[in-house]
Design a protein around this motif. Structure first.
Motif, PDB file in Angstrom:
ATOM      1  N   GLN A  35       0.837  -1.205   0.000  1.00 42.73           N
ATOM      2  CA  GLN A  35       0.000   0.000   0.000  1.00 42.73           C
ATOM      3  C   GLN A  35       0.874   1.257   0.000  1.00 42.73           C
ATOM      4  OE1 GLN A  35      -3.936  -1.658   0.111  1.00 42.73           O
ATOM      5  NE2 GLN A  35      -3.513   0.505   0.383  1.00 42.73           N
ATOM      6  N   ASN A  50       1.039   3.685  -3.324  1.00 44.13           N
ATOM      7  CA  ASN A  50       0.473   5.026  -3.121  1.00 44.13           C
ATOM      8  C   ASN A  50       1.498   6.102  -3.476  1.00 44.13           C
ATOM      9  OD1 ASN A  50      -2.161   4.402  -2.309  1.00 44.13           O
ATOM     10  ND2 ASN A  50      -1.590   4.176  -0.168  1.00 44.13           N
ATOM     11  N   LEU A  72      -4.782   0.125  -6.549  1.00 43.11           N
ATOM     12  CA  LEU A  72      -4.661  -0.856  -5.476  1.00 43.11           C
ATOM     13  C   LEU A  72      -5.996  -1.573  -5.328  1.00 43.11           C
ATOM     14  CD1 LEU A  72      -2.637   1.307  -2.987  1.00 43.11           C
ATOM     15  CD2 LEU A  72      -1.998  -1.033  -3.594  1.00 43.11           C
ATOM     16  N   CYS A  97      -8.144  -4.108  -3.228  1.00 42.81           N
ATOM     17  CA  CYS A  97      -8.138  -4.574  -1.845  1.00 42.81           C
ATOM     18  C   CYS A  97      -9.324  -5.508  -1.589  1.00 42.81           C
ATOM     19  CB  CYS A  97      -8.191  -3.396  -0.889  1.00 42.81           C
ATOM     20  SG  CYS A  97      -6.859  -2.200  -1.110  1.00 42.81           S
ATOM     21  N   GLU A 104      -8.156   3.143  -5.832  1.00 46.33           N
ATOM     22  CA  GLU A 104      -8.223   2.127  -4.780  1.00 46.33           C
ATOM     23  C   GLU A 104      -9.604   1.489  -4.820  1.00 46.33           C
ATOM     24  OE1 GLU A 104      -5.684   2.438  -1.206  1.00 46.33           O
ATOM     25  OE2 GLU A 104      -7.568   2.625  -0.122  1.00 46.33           O
TER      26      GLU A 104
END
Length: 265
Positions: free
Chosen positions: A162, A166, A181, A183, A233
């Motif tokens: 992460q 980022n 990302l 998740c 994300e």
């Protein structure tokens, strides 16, 4: 993003989430580069996908062997002339307490989950920056946001993922290279079966939460519109995991009190 004629390189493509993405992206018209350690399993996936095998390149890759990444990237680029999307999906989980876990297990988790994704990304990035176009996707986890018992190494590696990606996103805005990302929470794959135990051996069984979870195919259907939109994300979780993420933001202390009484395998 229209995937027709685009090239997508997927690691961890021999099973689970990676395999489900391969099926979906093939149906959308993408050229695929399929990587994992298991060449036989990759060939099986290739044979499942469809009649046009000219759109599929099987490229065995071991994420614990970074010295091979430059040559593998050259081979990937040679296959279709470009890489439009790199999907860093290869990874491994863990089921063991801190007190009992060998340091070599922690190093292996970091080597595969973190350094594997970082190393391969660094090889592909110059190509994307030169073209002023590209999309880097990395499969993180809810465990990259929240730590639980018996997943210290796995969660640590995903927290590192992460942080790195980022930061990378900030550097890539000027080059028109997107960073996503992904998740997920619990997904019904073999990730718990293949998880490392304290001595590095496989856990060998599927946990209750994974058994009851959405399938990889269901997860891919849920996230594909957001992947296509290049969202930064993406969360795809059950109710309890969404609630845990929300509580974490509001009161980490409260979440810790809740988690200490929860079953985590």
């Amino acid at each position: 993003m229209n995937y027709q004629g685009k090239t997508v390189w997927i690691t961890g493509a021999s099973s689970g989430i990676g395999k489900a993405f391969a099926h979906k992206l093939y149906d959308l018209g993408a050229n695929l580069i399929l990587s994992s350690r298991r060449e036989e399993a990759l060939i099986k996936v290739k044979n499942e996908l469809g009649a046009d095998s000219s759109r599929i390149k099987v490229l065995p890759l071991d994420l614990t062997e970074p010295e091979t990444f430059p040559a593998k990237t050259k081979e990937a680029l040679k296959a279709f002339g470009q890489i439009d999307v790199l999907m860093n999906n290869g990874g491994i989980s863990q089921r063991s307490t801190v007190l009992e876990t060998d340091m070599e297990v922690y190093r292996r988790l970091m080597e595969i989950n973190y350094f594997g994704a970082v190393g391969l990304t660094k090889q592909v990035l110059p190509h994307m920056v030169e073209r002023k176009s590209g999309h880097i996707i990395v499969t993180s986890s809810v465990a990259g946001k929240i730590g639980t018992r018996v997943r210290s190494g796995y969660s640590g590696s995903k927290h590192a993922v992460q942080g790195f990606f980022n930061s990378l996103r900030q550097e890539m805005y000027q080059h028109n290279v997107a960073v996503t990302l992904l998740c997920p929470g619990f997904v019904k794959t073999d990730i718990s079966k293949n998880a490392l135990t304290a001595d590095g051996s496989e856990f060998g069984k599927m946990g209750d939460a994974h058994q009851k979870a959405m399938t990889a195919e269901q997860m891919v259907e849920k996230v594909m519109p957001k992947i296509t939109a290049r969202k930064e994300e993406i969360y795809v979780t059950g109710f309890k995991e969404r609630l845990a993420i929300w509580v974490q933001r509001i009161s980490p202390t409260l979440l810790n009190r809740i988690l200490k009484n929860q079953k985590v395998t």
